[in-house]
Scaffold this motif. Structure first.
Motif, PDB file in Angstrom:
ATOM      1  N   ARG A 270       0.846  -1.189   0.000  1.00  0.00           N
ATOM      2  CA  ARG A 270       0.000   0.000   0.000  1.00  0.00           C
ATOM      3  C   ARG A 270       0.878   1.235   0.000  1.00  0.00           C
ATOM      4  O   ARG A 270       1.858   1.306   0.734  1.00  0.00           O
ATOM      5  CB  ARG A 270      -0.919   0.010   1.226  1.00  0.00           C
ATOM      6  N   ALA A 271       0.517   2.197  -0.816  1.00  0.00           N
ATOM      7  CA  ALA A 271       1.249   3.459  -0.858  1.00  0.00           C
ATOM      8  C   ALA A 271       0.300   4.561  -1.305  1.00  0.00           C
ATOM      9  O   ALA A 271      -0.592   4.334  -2.135  1.00  0.00           O
ATOM     10  CB  ALA A 271       2.432   3.373  -1.813  1.00  0.00           C
ATOM     11  N   GLU A 272       0.490   5.731  -0.747  1.00  0.00           N
ATOM     12  CA  GLU A 272      -0.326   6.874  -1.135  1.00  0.00           C
ATOM     13  C   GLU A 272       0.007   7.283  -2.573  1.00  0.00           C
ATOM     14  O   GLU A 272       1.158   7.172  -3.009  1.00  0.00           O
ATOM     15  CB  GLU A 272      -0.066   8.051  -0.206  1.00  0.00           C
ATOM     16  N   PRO A 273      -0.973   7.746  -3.337  1.00  0.00           N
ATOM     17  CA  PRO A 273      -0.683   8.231  -4.693  1.00  0.00           C
ATOM     18  C   PRO A 273       0.366   9.343  -4.654  1.00  0.00           C
ATOM     19  O   PRO A 273       0.270  10.263  -3.852  1.00  0.00           O
ATOM     20  CB  PRO A 273      -2.041   8.766  -5.165  1.00  0.00           C
ATOM     21  N   GLY A 274       1.356   9.211  -5.503  1.00  0.00           N
ATOM     22  CA  GLY A 274       2.404  10.209  -5.546  1.00  0.00           C
ATOM     23  C   GLY A 274       3.479  10.050  -4.480  1.00  0.00           C
ATOM     24  O   GLY A 274       4.379  10.899  -4.380  1.00  0.00           O
ATOM     25  N   ALA A 275       3.410   8.990  -3.691  1.00  0.00           N
ATOM     26  CA  ALA A 275       4.415   8.772  -2.642  1.00  0.00           C
ATOM     27  C   ALA A 275       5.803   8.585  -3.257  1.00  0.00           C
ATOM     28  O   ALA A 275       5.942   7.965  -4.312  1.00  0.00           O
ATOM     29  CB  ALA A 275       4.056   7.556  -1.804  1.00  0.00           C
ATOM     30  N   THR A 276       6.813   9.119  -2.607  1.00  0.00           N
ATOM     31  CA  THR A 276       8.193   8.987  -3.081  1.00  0.00           C
ATOM     32  C   THR A 276       9.060   8.212  -2.107  1.00  0.00           C
ATOM     33  O   THR A 276      10.242   8.002  -2.369  1.00  0.00           O
ATOM     34  CB  THR A 276       8.821  10.369  -3.323  1.00  0.00           C
ATOM     35  N   ASP A 277       8.487   7.791  -0.984  1.00  0.00           N
ATOM     36  CA  ASP A 277       9.218   7.000   0.008  1.00  0.00           C
ATOM     37  C   ASP A 277       8.252   5.958   0.554  1.00  0.00           C
ATOM     38  O   ASP A 277       7.227   6.315   1.151  1.00  0.00           O
ATOM     39  CB  ASP A 277       9.751   7.895   1.133  1.00  0.00           C
ATOM     40  N   VAL A 278       8.539   4.682   0.320  1.00  0.00           N
ATOM     41  CA  VAL A 278       7.592   3.623   0.668  1.00  0.00           C
ATOM     42  C   VAL A 278       8.303   2.451   1.331  1.00  0.00           C
ATOM     43  O   VAL A 278       9.527   2.341   1.290  1.00  0.00           O
ATOM     44  CB  VAL A 278       6.843   3.110  -0.583  1.00  0.00           C
ATOM     45  N   VAL A 279       7.496   1.578   1.926  1.00  0.00           N
ATOM     46  CA  VAL A 279       8.004   0.344   2.527  1.00  0.00           C
ATOM     47  C   VAL A 279       7.320  -0.837   1.855  1.00  0.00           C
ATOM     48  O   VAL A 279       6.091  -0.878   1.761  1.00  0.00           O
ATOM     49  CB  VAL A 279       7.756   0.316   4.047  1.00  0.00           C
ATOM     50  N   VAL A 280       8.120  -1.784   1.377  1.00  0.00           N
ATOM     51  CA  VAL A 280       7.616  -3.032   0.811  1.00  0.00           C
ATOM     52  C   VAL A 280       7.831  -4.119   1.852  1.00  0.00           C
ATOM     53  O   VAL A 280       8.961  -4.371   2.285  1.00  0.00           O
ATOM     54  CB  VAL A 280       8.350  -3.406  -0.498  1.00  0.00           C
ATOM     55  N   ARG A 281       6.759  -4.779   2.251  1.00  0.00           N
ATOM     56  CA  ARG A 281       6.828  -5.757   3.334  1.00  0.00           C
ATOM     57  C   ARG A 281       6.801  -7.179   2.775  1.00  0.00           C
ATOM     58  O   ARG A 281       6.016  -7.499   1.889  1.00  0.00           O
ATOM     59  CB  ARG A 281       5.675  -5.544   4.317  1.00  0.00           C
TER      60      ARG A 281
END
Length: 228
Positions: free
Chosen positions: A146-157
């Motif tokens: 899950r990631a916010e639209p336009g996110a530039t920093d995310v976590v992949v679990r």
């Protein structure tokens, strides 16, 4: 004052604390058997971050099947595999910069180059041998992304299991750059890679600055080279 022996003990404590999953090479190595049904395919610059993790795993899987020297833990082959299959998707300079913390800002360009080089070498030497311990039952299960639209920093679990240990949560933090998504941090069982090393480097640096951190890394690498 923190002497060189204490500095090395601090780094050794960090390495043992993270054990067989605490660096990019080992964590992605456990993905060798994650998706054997898929043909190796290089991640594209526009791929979403969770797809990059999956495709990078498939690339490593394809290499290890063809290269028994890599499976046996050859340092040269491990370095080559990391350079070709992992580092293109890792912002290792950012990893080093964040791990070194305020001492990075104090470092000269030459010191920064040395920090990145020695930090990477230490991780490869410390954890590269874990490749040879991987079992055919090992796999990585991707958790919902899950990631916010336009996110530039995310976590992949993800969840990692090798058929011998209980499943272990492994999370990847990625940042979007001009070249696409890049891994820069890793969380194993609640321990973030950067924070773990930052604590050690802060202790070493407080006694001798940037040069003390570089020296501790160099000495650690030399000891591993000689097997002592």
């Amino acid at each position: 004052m923190l002497d060189s022996r204490s500095a090395l003990q601090a780094l050794a404590s960090t390495r043992h604390r993270l054990a067989w999953l605490a660096c990019w090479a080992t964590a992605l190595a456990l993905a060798f058997f994650a998706a054997g049904q898929a043909r190796a395919q290089a991640p594209g610059p526009q791929d979403p971050p969770n797809v990059i993790i999956q495709k990078a795993a498939n690339n490593v899987l394809d290499r290890i099947r063809k290269d028994q020297e890599l499976k046996s833990g050859s340092p040269e082959k491990i370095n080559q595999a990391i350079d070709e299959l992992i580092l293109p998707y890792v912002d290792f300079e950012k990893t080093t910069r964040l791990a070194v913390g305020r001492y990075w800002r104090q470092a000269t360009p030459e010191q920064r180059t040395a920090l990145v080089k020695e930090f990477r070498n230490m991780l490869v030497r410390t954890y590269g041998g874990s490749v040879s311990t991987i079992t055919p039952q090992a796999r990585v299960d991707m958790r919902p992304f899950r990631a916010e639209p336009g996110a530039t920093d995310v976590v992949v679990r993800t969840t990692v299991t090798d058929g011998q240990r209980d499943p272990i949560p492994v999370d990847y933090r990625l940042e979007k750059s001009d070249q696409g998504w890049k891994i820069y941090d890793l969380n194993v069982m609640g321990v973030w890679f950067i924070q773990n090393y930052r604590d050690q480097f802060a202790s070493i640096g407080s006694q001798g600055g940037v040069d003390a951190i570089i020296k501790a890394l160099q000495t650690s690498n030399q000891k591993m080279n000689t097997g002592r």
